[in-house]
Design an enzyme around this catalytic site. Structure first.
Site, PDB file in Angstrom:
ATOM      1  N   HIS A   1      -7.750  -2.583   4.253  1.00 10.96           N
ATOM      2  CA  HIS A   1      -8.203  -1.342   4.887  1.00 10.96           C
ATOM      3  C   HIS A   1      -9.569  -0.825   4.947  1.00 10.96           C
ATOM      4  CE1 HIS A   1      -5.509  -0.290   0.962  1.00 10.96           C
ATOM      5  NE2 HIS A   1      -4.652  -0.336   1.754  1.00 10.96           N
TER       6      HIS A   1
ATOM      7  N   HIS B   1      -0.312   5.923   5.647  1.00 11.61           N
ATOM      8  CA  HIS B   1      -0.904   4.044   4.617  1.00 11.61           C
ATOM      9  C   HIS B   1      -0.032   3.266   5.331  1.00 11.61           C
ATOM     10  CE1 HIS B   1      -3.451   2.131   2.197  1.00 11.61           C
ATOM     11  NE2 HIS B   1      -2.346   1.546   2.073  1.00 11.61           N
TER      12      HIS B   1
ATOM     13  N   ASP C   1      -2.399   0.214   7.155  1.00  7.80           N
ATOM     14  CA  ASP C   1      -2.178  -1.185   7.182  1.00  7.80           C
ATOM     15  C   ASP C   1      -2.514  -1.835   8.320  1.00  7.80           C
ATOM     16  OD1 ASP C   1      -2.081  -1.074   4.136  1.00  7.80           O
ATOM     17  OD2 ASP C   1      -0.239  -1.262   3.979  1.00  7.80           O
TER      18      ASP C   1
ATOM     19  N   HIS D   1       3.135  -6.288   5.753  1.00  5.88           N
ATOM     20  CA  HIS D   1       1.588  -7.227   6.138  1.00  5.88           C
ATOM     21  C   HIS D   1       2.366  -8.758   5.973  1.00  5.88           C
ATOM     22  CE1 HIS D   1      -0.609  -4.760   3.969  1.00  5.88           C
ATOM     23  NE2 HIS D   1      -0.535  -4.974   3.023  1.00  5.88           N
TER      24      HIS D   1
HETATM   25 ZN    ZN Z   1      -2.488  -0.484   1.578  1.00  6.12          ZN
END
Ligand code: ZN
Length: 278
Positions: free
Chosen positions: A52, A208, A212, A235
């Site tokens: 973030h 969001h 990311d 991720h």
């Molecule tokens: Zn996040």
């Protein structure tokens, strides 16, 4: 945590003040573990949940800063990048004289893993198109597409909060993560709705994911020029894309834009907050 100014060419560096100022550069080589969050590790020293803050740096076009931290996990705050952005806006950004180096994608790269997909294509600006398909009555299929120029990151992405279910939360606590988590820093999904509304955007969830992605791609170590397309990635795929790009030098070239205008801020690099404690 505090953010302190750094000379041109430093990049983003994390400094563990509780470990004699041990430094970990925010670059792909130091990526350690990726599951619910992205972690960096160097010589056994860990920095967790970097995405973030790194996302805020890219969105604000900050290239150089030192992030001092007296713990292994970055503060989660409200679960978005907004508090970081506001903190940096309060203290200001300084332009540095050295031209920014961009990583310009020159050849496409597509990666697939089951029904997950991530790709990058040549383009003159940084844009992201993200799709999710999340089995929840409030989410389902969402796609968000944005060019990360002209302050669009700040308006459309920075405030989007992280989300998860109660079960995720328990799992993360068991991993020693989100020790500061509460209803204030995460959208908590229930079976049919959310526990702590209202949403900041009707499609806050996919926004969001863009946040990311931008944070994970910061581990390229440079601002990217290219179109990134992701579908149900996370991720692990974001960081896999970064290391594939860096490994294959036929995919990109380094460019600068000496003497160009505002939004392709050439001579801009950063300063950040001196001692802004959170
Ligand atoms: Zn996040």
């Amino acid at each position: 945590m505090s953010i302190v100014p750094a000379p041109a060419g430093t990049g983003i560096v994390f400094r563990r003040t509780d470990l004699d100022g041990f430094e970990i550069e925010a670059i792909s080589r130091n990526v350690a573990r990726v599951s619910y969050a992205t972690s960096l590790m160097k010589k056994g020293v860990l920095i967790s949940t970097t995405e973030h803050l790194l996302s805020a740096f890219i969105g604000m076009r900050i290239d150089n800063a030192i992030v001092e931290l007296d713990n292994l996990e970055l503060p989660i705050l409200d679960g978005s990048a907004k508090p970081f952005v506001e903190m940096i806006q309060r203290v200001g950004i300084r332009k540095q004289r050295r031209s920014r180096k961009y990583l310009k994608i020159t050849r496409e790269l597509e990666m697939r893993e089951g029904n997950k997909f991530i790709a990058v294509y040549p383009a003159d600006i940084y844009s992201v198109s993200y799709s999710i398909n999340f089995p929840h009555p409030l989410i389902g299929k969402e796609t968000f597409q944005v060019e990360l120029t002209n302050g669009r990151y700040l308006r459309h992405i920075a405030a989007a909060r992280t989300f998860g279910s109660r079960e995720d939360e328990d799992a993360m606590r068991n991993m020693g993560l989100i020790r500061g988590a509460s209803r204030e820093n995460c959208i908590v999904l229930t079976r049919t709705g959310i526990e702590n509304g209202p949403l900041r955007f009707p499609d806050e969830f996919v926004r969001h994911k863009v946040l990311d992605l931008v944070g994970d791609l910061a581990l390229l170590g440079k601002q990217i020029l290219g179109k990134v397309v992701a579908d149900r990635a996370g991720h692990a795929m974001h960081t896999a894309l970064v290391s594939r790009i860096l490994r294959d030098k036929t995919l990109w070239e380094e460019v600068t834009f000496p003497g160009k205008s505002e939004d392709e801020p050439l001579m801009v690099a950063s300063e950040a907050a001196a001692g802004s404690a959170l």
